[in-house]
Write a protein that holds these residues in place. Structure first.
Motif, mmCIF file in Angstrom:
data_model
loop_
_atom_site.group_PDB
_atom_site.id
_atom_site.type_symbol
_atom_site.label_atom_id
_atom_site.label_comp_id
_atom_site.label_asym_id
_atom_site.label_seq_id
_atom_site.Cartn_x
_atom_site.Cartn_y
_atom_site.Cartn_z
ATOM 1 N N TRP A 251 -55.789 151.293 -85.616
ATOM 2 C CA TRP A 251 -55.618 150.083 -86.414
ATOM 3 C C TRP A 251 -56.358 148.946 -85.743
ATOM 4 O O TRP A 251 -56.402 148.871 -84.517
ATOM 5 N N LEU A 252 -56.916 148.070 -86.523
ATOM 6 C CA LEU A 252 -57.603 146.898 -85.999
ATOM 7 C C LEU A 252 -57.137 145.673 -86.770
ATOM 8 O O LEU A 252 -56.944 145.731 -87.984
ATOM 9 N N ALA A 253 -56.957 144.570 -86.050
ATOM 10 C CA ALA A 253 -56.726 143.261 -86.661
ATOM 11 C C ALA A 253 -57.756 142.321 -86.067
ATOM 12 O O ALA A 253 -58.069 142.400 -84.875
ATOM 13 N N SER A 254 -58.298 141.444 -86.895
ATOM 14 C CA SER A 254 -59.372 140.567 -86.447
ATOM 15 C C SER A 254 -59.232 139.196 -87.092
ATOM 16 O O SER A 254 -58.837 139.086 -88.251
ATOM 17 N N VAL A 255 -59.575 138.179 -86.312
ATOM 18 C CA VAL A 255 -59.642 136.809 -86.803
ATOM 19 C C VAL A 255 -61.016 136.275 -86.422
ATOM 20 O O VAL A 255 -61.462 136.471 -85.288
ATOM 21 N N ASP A 256 -61.692 135.659 -87.368
ATOM 22 C CA ASP A 256 -62.987 135.054 -87.066
ATOM 23 C C ASP A 256 -63.030 133.657 -87.656
ATOM 24 O O ASP A 256 -62.289 133.353 -88.584
ATOM 25 N N THR B 262 -66.511 132.218 -83.579
ATOM 26 C CA THR B 262 -65.695 133.065 -82.731
ATOM 27 C C THR B 262 -65.190 134.252 -83.534
ATOM 28 O O THR B 262 -65.119 134.195 -84.764
ATOM 29 N N GLN B 263 -64.902 135.338 -82.837
ATOM 30 C CA GLN B 263 -64.267 136.492 -83.460
ATOM 31 C C GLN B 263 -63.407 137.172 -82.406
ATOM 32 O O GLN B 263 -63.862 137.464 -81.310
ATOM 33 N N TRP B 264 -62.158 137.415 -82.757
ATOM 34 C CA TRP B 264 -61.219 138.084 -81.866
ATOM 35 C C TRP B 264 -60.744 139.340 -82.567
ATOM 36 O O TRP B 264 -60.430 139.306 -83.758
ATOM 37 N N THR B 265 -60.693 140.440 -81.831
ATOM 38 C CA THR B 265 -60.185 141.687 -82.403
ATOM 39 C C THR B 265 -59.172 142.303 -81.454
ATOM 40 O O THR B 265 -59.250 142.122 -80.248
ATOM 41 N N ILE B 266 -58.246 143.042 -82.028
ATOM 42 C CA ILE B 266 -57.295 143.819 -81.257
ATOM 43 C C ILE B 266 -57.144 145.165 -81.951
ATOM 44 O O ILE B 266 -57.088 145.226 -83.185
ATOM 45 N N THR B 267 -57.146 146.230 -81.175
ATOM 46 C CA THR B 267 -56.987 147.570 -81.743
ATOM 47 C C THR B 267 -55.828 148.285 -81.079
ATOM 48 O O THR B 267 -55.443 147.981 -79.952
#
Length: 152
Positions: A129-134, A146-151
């Motif tokens: 699973w991935l969640a991302s905010v840009d 900016t772009q932040w991701t967490i998996t």
């Protein structure tokens, strides 16, 4: 290396159906990373790894012509990617990819995007699973992105 080969079908001024191989809409960068669209020398690391960059399947796109609602793209890839990237380019190959991207843009100066993606590693069938905010904001000639991701 084939990155994009799709056809868009306009359903209405707001809705588009897409079929084929496309860049997955995780953040803004992954969809526009190719020259001549971007003048940077190096693609940000967070946009290279930890998610399926491509999706071979179908997608439904919503774009409010008046700009009052966010842009939305939902996509699904059943099975493996069409014309997979060589291992030297992409270490992890993905299958059964699906996700959503929601982007709030008030004008060309500001953007806030939220992405979620689910995929399976083609070799191990491990679920990811991935969640991302840009985000992007411009002040005249200066643009901050900016772009932040967490998996997991």
């Amino acid at each position: 290396m084939l990155e994009r080969a799709y056809n868009d079908f306009l359903i209405s001024p707001e809705w588009t159906f897409r079929a084929g191989k496309m860049l997955s809409p995780v953040g803004e960068w992954n969809q526009i990373h190719a020259a001549p669209l971007v003048w940077t020398t190096t693609r940000p690391l967070t946009t290279y790894y930890n998610f399926a960059e491509f999706a071979s399947g179908v997608s439904l796109l919503y774009n409010d012509p008046e700009g009052n609602l966010p842009d939305v793209q939902v996509y699904y890839q059943p099975g493996d990617d069409f014309m997979r990237e060589p291992r030297r380019v992409n270490q992890v190959q993905y299958q059964n990819v699906g996700g959503i991207n929601v982007a709030f843009t008030s004008d060309l100066q500001k953007r806030l995007g939220l992405s979620m993606q689910h995929a399976e590693d083609s070799d191990t069938t491990e679920q990811q699973w991935l969640a991302s905010v840009d985000g992007r904001v411009s002040f005249g000639a200066l643009t901050l992105e900016t772009q932040w991701t967490i998996t997991g």
